[in-house]
Write an enzyme that holds these catalytic residues in place. Sequence first.
Site, PDB file in Angstrom:
ATOM      1  N   LYS A 112       0.807  -1.223   0.000  1.00  2.00           N
ATOM      2  CA  LYS A 112       0.000   0.000   0.000  1.00  2.00           C
ATOM      3  C   LYS A 112       0.842   1.276   0.000  1.00  2.00           C
ATOM      4  O   LYS A 112       0.379   2.315  -0.458  1.00  2.00           O
ATOM      5  CB  LYS A 112      -0.992   0.000   1.167  1.00  2.00           C
ATOM      6  CG  LYS A 112      -2.049  -1.098   0.983  1.00  2.00           C
ATOM      7  CD  LYS A 112      -3.303  -0.875   1.756  1.00  2.00           C
ATOM      8  CE  LYS A 112      -4.320  -1.940   1.345  1.00  2.00           C
ATOM      9  NZ  LYS A 112      -5.573  -1.901   2.027  1.00  2.00           N
ATOM     10  N   LYS A 153      -5.740  -8.743  -5.537  1.00  2.00           N
ATOM     11  CA  LYS A 153      -6.910  -8.973  -4.681  1.00  2.00           C
ATOM     12  C   LYS A 153      -8.019  -7.980  -5.053  1.00  2.00           C
ATOM     13  O   LYS A 153      -7.732  -6.833  -5.380  1.00  2.00           O
ATOM     14  CB  LYS A 153      -6.455  -8.732  -3.236  1.00  2.00           C
ATOM     15  CG  LYS A 153      -7.523  -8.782  -2.194  1.00  2.00           C
ATOM     16  CD  LYS A 153      -6.894  -8.579  -0.826  1.00  2.00           C
ATOM     17  CE  LYS A 153      -7.040  -7.163  -0.333  1.00  2.00           C
ATOM     18  NZ  LYS A 153      -8.104  -6.937   0.631  1.00  2.00           N
ATOM     19  N   LYS A 177     -12.065  -2.851  -2.241  1.00  2.00           N
ATOM     20  CA  LYS A 177     -13.119  -1.846  -2.395  1.00  2.00           C
ATOM     21  C   LYS A 177     -12.591  -0.470  -2.767  1.00  2.00           C
ATOM     22  O   LYS A 177     -13.332   0.357  -3.282  1.00  2.00           O
ATOM     23  CB  LYS A 177     -13.984  -1.775  -1.135  1.00  2.00           C
ATOM     24  CG  LYS A 177     -13.234  -1.492   0.148  1.00  2.00           C
ATOM     25  CD  LYS A 177     -14.200  -1.409   1.310  1.00  2.00           C
ATOM     26  CE  LYS A 177     -13.930  -2.410   2.416  1.00  2.00           C
ATOM     27  NZ  LYS A 177     -12.627  -2.316   3.058  1.00  2.00           N
TER      28      LYS A 177
HETATM   29  N1  AQP Z   1     -10.652  -9.851  -2.103  1.00  2.00           N
HETATM   30  C1  AQP Z   1     -10.889 -10.409  -0.923  1.00  2.00           C
HETATM   31  N2  AQP Z   1     -11.089 -11.738  -0.822  1.00  2.00           N
HETATM   32  C2  AQP Z   1     -11.340 -12.318   0.359  1.00  2.00           C
HETATM   33  N3  AQP Z   1     -11.412 -11.638   1.520  1.00  2.00           N
HETATM   34  C3  AQP Z   1     -11.232 -10.307   1.466  1.00  2.00           C
HETATM   35  N4  AQP Z   1     -11.244  -9.355   2.399  1.00  2.00           N
HETATM   36  C4  AQP Z   1     -11.009  -8.153   1.837  1.00  2.00           C
HETATM   37  N5  AQP Z   1     -10.840  -8.299   0.519  1.00  2.00           N
HETATM   38  C5  AQP Z   1     -10.968  -9.620   0.253  1.00  2.00           C
HETATM   39  C6  AQP Z   1     -11.488  -9.629   3.803  1.00  2.00           C
HETATM   40  O1  AQP Z   1     -12.526  -8.760   4.233  1.00  2.00           O
HETATM   41  C7  AQP Z   1     -12.298  -8.420   5.597  1.00  2.00           C
HETATM   42  C8  AQP Z   1     -12.389  -6.956   5.778  1.00  2.00           C
HETATM   43  O2  AQP Z   1     -11.369  -6.316   5.110  1.00  2.00           O
HETATM   44  P1  AQP Z   1     -11.138  -4.774   5.340  1.00  2.00           P
HETATM   45  O3  AQP Z   1     -12.203  -4.030   4.689  1.00  2.00           O
HETATM   46  O4  AQP Z   1     -11.007  -4.484   6.778  1.00  2.00           O
HETATM   47  O5  AQP Z   1      -9.731  -4.521   4.735  1.00  2.00           O
HETATM   48  P2  AQP Z   1      -9.041  -4.976   3.426  1.00  2.00           P
HETATM   49  O6  AQP Z   1      -8.601  -6.392   3.508  1.00  2.00           O
HETATM   50  O7  AQP Z   1      -7.962  -3.967   3.167  1.00  2.00           O
HETATM   51  O8  AQP Z   1     -10.206  -4.876   2.368  1.00  2.00           O
HETATM   52  P3  AQP Z   1     -10.191  -4.114   1.007  1.00  2.00           P
HETATM   53  O9  AQP Z   1     -11.522  -4.331   0.367  1.00  2.00           O
HETATM   54  O10 AQP Z   1      -8.984  -4.464   0.211  1.00  2.00           O
HETATM   55  O11 AQP Z   1     -10.142  -2.623   1.507  1.00  2.00           O
HETATM   56  P4  AQP Z   1      -9.209  -1.438   1.049  1.00  2.00           P
HETATM   57  O12 AQP Z   1      -9.367  -1.306  -0.439  1.00  2.00           O
HETATM   58  O13 AQP Z   1      -9.695  -0.239   1.783  1.00  2.00           O
HETATM   59  O14 AQP Z   1      -7.815  -1.782   1.458  1.00  2.00           O
HETATM   60  C9  AQP Z   1     -10.938  -8.979   5.991  1.00  2.00           C
HETATM   61  O15 AQP Z   1     -11.136 -10.183   6.680  1.00  2.00           O
HETATM   62  C10 AQP Z   1     -10.295  -9.218   4.661  1.00  2.00           C
HETATM   63  O16 AQP Z   1      -9.317 -10.239   4.723  1.00  2.00           O
END
Ligand code: AQP
Length: 334
Positions: A118, A201, A204
């Site tokens: 990141k 991955k 969002k």
């Molecule tokens: N692509 C994914 N596949 C499976 N699990 C996922 N998680 C996130 N993306 C995937 C799981 O969702 C939970 C919450 O995640 P988060 O929102 O706290 O943080 P993150 O992993 O950083 O999710 P994003 O969507 O990628 O957010 P941004 O873009 O803001 O960084 C966790 O259990 C995560 O593993």
Amino acid sequence: MVLYNKTMKTIFSGLKPTGEMTIGNYIGAMKHWPSSQADSRSIFFVPNSHALTVRQDPAQLKTRTLDLVAWLLAVGVDPDESIILVQSMVPAHAELFWILDNFVTIGELSRMTQFKDKSGKSSAEGQLAGLFNYPVLMAADILLYSTDEVPVGEDQIQHVELTRDIATRFNNIYGETFVIPKATTPQHGSRVRGLDDPRYKMSKSDHPDSYVALGEDAESVIKKFKRAVTDSDDKIRYDPKSKPAISNLIEIYAGFAEVDIATVESKYQQKGYGEFKQELGELVADKLSVLQAQFEKYRSNETALMAIIEQGNAKASQIANEKLNEVKSKIGLL
Ligand code: AQP
């Protein structure tokens, strides 16, 4: 529900309000949460303070925090069976974070792959310290509640490992204080990949073509799956190494149809990508429309939603403050 009972395991997990919830968040995390309520003390939180590692629009952050609580309720988290809390409203998280920041080294935090990913290519001058430190806040979140299991997607396993190291270090110096948590991941769907590029991955905060949001309408969902990248031959076969794009779509299908991978493969053995992607789009759109109706029900009554949050925060504060006071007393903070 019982606030703490040593014989009952504690499950703790959360979702950052940094964008619209995606089907990756759903398959990798939220979908599994309601089933844990019956036989464990389940705590689900909205880590809105974690969202600050990227500059947020204040009004949007507030809206997304409330949206997220409504999504939790929509997927089946029951506020009487589980604790639903908003991180910034339980100050013990921030307080324990600062204490634990003194039980981790810069070297350990530098090795976190999510930080490396990141922070990208920006120089140290362009990187916020919060992004670097956020695994420590995550450790505080988890350890405050004597968590046994943290259900997460693959990307978060390393942070739970760090939490274990921090807790063990503290316990070794001050005696048994923290429960050592372990990460649990779903068998499939722990890393749903982008529809436009399966090397990454699904996130969002990425480009909207790469994800399907839980709130998206059927037409857009079907269109996105039609446009999703596929691999060179026309076979619906699960092989993440040589067919990462179609394997990702198979995992999404399995996650939404509640079947195993082999069932999807055999159903589409004689069919091509076009038909598979069309049916996958319809399957996801149908399921999302059910979730969206539930979401609307909870989101449209903000007073009731706030009451659910307050109820969860009160239960959470009771547990968290007790742990925080134990820690403070052990390290000599008045
Ligand atoms: N692509 C994914 N596949 C499976 N699990 C996922 N998680 C996130 N993306 C995937 C799981 O969702 C939970 C919450 O995640 P988060 O929102 O706290 O943080 P993150 O992993 O950083 O999710 P994003 O969507 O990628 O957010 P941004 O873009 O803001 O960084 C966790 O259990 C995560 O593993």
